[in-house]
Write a protein that holds these residues in place. Structure first.
Motif, PDB file in Angstrom:
ATOM      1  N   SER A  92       0.825  -1.206   0.000  1.00  0.00           N
ATOM      2  CA  SER A  92       0.000   0.000   0.000  1.00  0.00           C
ATOM      3  C   SER A  92       0.862   1.260   0.000  1.00  0.00           C
ATOM      4  CB  SER A  92      -0.912   0.006   1.226  1.00  0.00           C
ATOM      5  OG  SER A  92      -0.169   0.230   2.395  1.00  0.00           O
ATOM      6  N   THR A 101      -8.562   6.478  11.600  1.00  0.00           N
ATOM      7  CA  THR A 101      -9.136   6.745  10.274  1.00  0.00           C
ATOM      8  C   THR A 101      -9.772   8.130  10.146  1.00  0.00           C
ATOM      9  OG1 THR A 101     -11.112   5.511  10.972  1.00  0.00           O
ATOM     10  CG2 THR A 101      -9.473   4.339   9.639  1.00  0.00           C
ATOM     11  N   TRP A 107      -9.131  10.190   6.666  1.00  0.00           N
ATOM     12  CA  TRP A 107     -10.163  10.644   5.738  1.00  0.00           C
ATOM     13  C   TRP A 107     -10.187  12.159   5.559  1.00  0.00           C
ATOM     14  CZ3 TRP A 107     -10.358   5.629   5.908  1.00  0.00           C
ATOM     15  CH2 TRP A 107     -11.114   4.936   4.970  1.00  0.00           C
ATOM     16  N   ASN A 110     -16.662   7.252   8.337  1.00  0.00           N
ATOM     17  CA  ASN A 110     -15.584   8.165   7.948  1.00  0.00           C
ATOM     18  C   ASN A 110     -15.997   9.044   6.773  1.00  0.00           C
ATOM     19  OD1 ASN A 110     -13.107   7.364   9.654  1.00  0.00           O
ATOM     20  ND2 ASN A 110     -13.895   5.403   8.959  1.00  0.00           N
ATOM     21  N   CYS A 164      -6.848   9.072   2.933  1.00  0.00           N
ATOM     22  CA  CYS A 164      -7.499   7.788   2.658  1.00  0.00           C
ATOM     23  C   CYS A 164      -7.230   7.314   1.241  1.00  0.00           C
ATOM     24  CB  CYS A 164      -8.992   7.873   2.926  1.00  0.00           C
ATOM     25  SG  CYS A 164      -9.878   9.029   1.859  1.00  0.00           S
ATOM     26  N   ASP A 165      -6.788   8.226   0.372  1.00  0.00           N
ATOM     27  CA  ASP A 165      -6.459   7.846  -1.001  1.00  0.00           C
ATOM     28  C   ASP A 165      -5.222   6.951  -1.052  1.00  0.00           C
ATOM     29  OD1 ASP A 165      -7.222   8.006  -3.680  1.00  0.00           O
ATOM     30  OD2 ASP A 165      -5.664   9.479  -4.117  1.00  0.00           O
ATOM     31  N   LEU A 195      -4.975   4.290   0.651  1.00  0.00           N
ATOM     32  CA  LEU A 195      -5.452   2.930   0.871  1.00  0.00           C
ATOM     33  C   LEU A 195      -5.917   2.330  -0.449  1.00  0.00           C
ATOM     34  CD1 LEU A 195      -7.611   3.654   4.051  1.00  0.00           C
ATOM     35  CD2 LEU A 195      -5.256   2.825   3.988  1.00  0.00           C
ATOM     36  N   PRO A 218     -10.546   2.260  -0.025  1.00  0.00           N
ATOM     37  CA  PRO A 218     -11.037   3.109   1.083  1.00  0.00           C
ATOM     38  C   PRO A 218     -12.450   2.757   1.531  1.00  0.00           C
ATOM     39  CG  PRO A 218      -9.965   4.442  -0.606  1.00  0.00           C
ATOM     40  CD  PRO A 218     -10.098   3.068  -1.171  1.00  0.00           C
ATOM     41  N   ASP A 220     -13.457   1.713   5.268  1.00  0.00           N
ATOM     42  CA  ASP A 220     -14.446   2.489   6.021  1.00  0.00           C
ATOM     43  C   ASP A 220     -15.494   1.574   6.628  1.00  0.00           C
ATOM     44  OD1 ASP A 220     -15.922   4.515   7.113  1.00  0.00           O
ATOM     45  OD2 ASP A 220     -16.416   5.498   5.222  1.00  0.00           O
TER      46      ASP A 220
END
Length: 433
Positions: free
Chosen positions: A83, A127, A131, A253, A283-284, A286, A289, A293
């Motif tokens: 990741s 998180t 986010w 989130n 979160c981008d 991941l 996403p 979430d």
């Protein structure tokens, strides 16, 4: 750990000395009792007495070292090695010259920390920060946490932290035959030094991390309090009622982002909000996403209410499955009060010429909530409004033009002044839509 960073090690050793002294005192007491038993009891009975005393004394020591403090409720990062978030963590670790964490896990807490595990320290990231914070801000926020990995690998610090965590557990749960007061006294002594140790480690890590995204770190700290406040508001106004009804909202989130965007637009908190939202969010980093979430949202009630809620809930079903049933129950249980009766009567005959005799009675503490529910359900039943979800205010009513119904103002006028003017005027307005 070099330079002034040896102070945490000294404090860690002080913690370990306190623990060692406590154990030594217990062992000496056990030996004294065993010697007394051997002296008072003849032959084999004396030997058996000595063994019984020593065995009895060894049990709490064995149980203490077997204590495993509970791990935080987290979601492991899937495909962690591949990741982008893991790549950024490795880059920061390399820039700071510290080891990389053993793994990365995600939590619904508004925080980021290193959690000791058997395989080594794990980086836990909240998180809500992922986010909302932009990538540069996230790097700045995580840098001092990652800088703490050097201390997290020091043997003395590791043992001291483990001792303090075990003492905390022993104090909460009890560890017979040790008196709770004695355990608390030892735990307090260790905890005081542990707090000093953690402050020094945090200060050293913060200083060391200044080379990583200094501007992003400043911007991140400007957002942290805002994120925490919006997260608490979202949970209180929307998540808790859903959990009580047996449902777990599945995209908390994403809802947080919507709440913060709404807050920025409504209260002008976020100057340059459009520019901010054009930047890449954390979160981008991941792979999935949306899946993350949902997984994190499922453990939010475990973290905040210490109980699991099995049934996931899409936000599109929130008003039908949570809000309306709750308000219908509240309306049915509204107190038997003249204000409630007159409000029901007006909603049953909402003609503009309806006459209401004012009564000057503010009612009791249950009246506003019950009256509010009666009003909301009545307006929905009339077809003048519909239940809707507002990310900041919770469940609201929207009229047929899509505007928010001023329920609070109407209830305020009714409860505080027994004044039905606001309600009659709004009913006239709604009838013309």
């Amino acid at each position: 750990m070099g330079g002034g960073a040896d102070q945490p090690v000294r404090l860690a050793r002080a913690i370990l000395r306190i623990g060692s002294l406590a154990v030594a005192g217990w062992v000496l007491l056990a030996c004294a009792v065993a010697a007394l038993a051997g002296w008072l009891l003849p032959g084999y009975a004396g030997a058996a007495g000595v063994l019984a005393v020593l065995g009895f004394a060894a049990v709490p020591l064995w149980r203490f070292h077997r204590i495993t403090p509970p791990a935080s409720a987290t979601v492991p990062l899937e495909n962690a090695d591949r990741s982008e978030l893991a790549l950024i963590v490795r880059q920061i670790s390399a820039a700071l010259g510290v080891p990389t964490p053993a793994a990365i896990e995600l939590s619904p807490d508004c925080d980021a920390w290193l959690e000791p595990r058997q395989g080594g320290p794990v980086l836990v990231v909240g998180t809500p920060f992922l986010w909302w914070l932009r990538v540069s801000e996230l790097r700045g926020l995580l840098a001092p946490v990652i800088a703490g990995l050097e201390a997290a690998h020091d043997p003395a610090v590791v043992r001291a932290r483990r001792t303090v965590r075990r003492l905390d557990c022993a104090q909460r749960q009890g560890l017979l035959p040790w008196p709770r007061g004695l355990v608390a006294w030892v735990a307090d002594g260790c905890r005081t030094r542990a707090e000093g140790m953690e402050r020094v480690i945090a200060a050293h890590a913060s200083q060391r991390a200044r080379i990583v995204e200094p501007a992003g770190r400043v911007y991140a700290h400007e957002q942290v309090g805002l994120v925490a406040a919006a997260w608490e508001r979202l949970l209180t106004r929307l998540a808790y009622p859903a959990w009580d009804a047996g449902y777990a909202p599945s995209a908390l989130n994403a809802a947080l982002v919507a709440a913060l965007v709404e807050l920025g637009e409504r209260d002008r908190v976020g100057v340059g909000l459009a520019d901010r939202l054009s930047e890449r969010p954390g979160c981008d980093l991941l792979d999935e996403p949306g899946e993350v979430d949902r997984a994190v949202s499922a453990i939010v009630p475990v973290v905040y209410q210490d109980k699991a809620v099995e049934t996931p809930l899409d936000w599109s079903d929130y008003t039908r499955l949570v809000a309306e049933p709750n308000l219908r129950k509240a309306a049915a249980a509204a107190p038997d009060h003249p204000l409630v009766a007159k409000t029901r009567a007006l909603l049953l005959a909402p003609a503009p010429h309806t006459t209401i005799t004012l009564i000057h009675d503010s009612g009791d503490g249950e009246l506003p909530a019950g009256l509010r529910a009666v009003l909301q359900c009545g307006l929905v039943d009339l077809g003048y409004a519909a239940f809707a979800v507002d990310w900041l205010d919770g469940v609201v009513l929207r009229d047929r033009a899509g505007l928010t119904v001023p329920v609070d103002e109407i209830v305020h006028a009714l409860v505080d002044y027994s004044d039905f003017t606001a309600l009659r005027e709004w009913l006239s307005y709604a009838a013309g839509l």
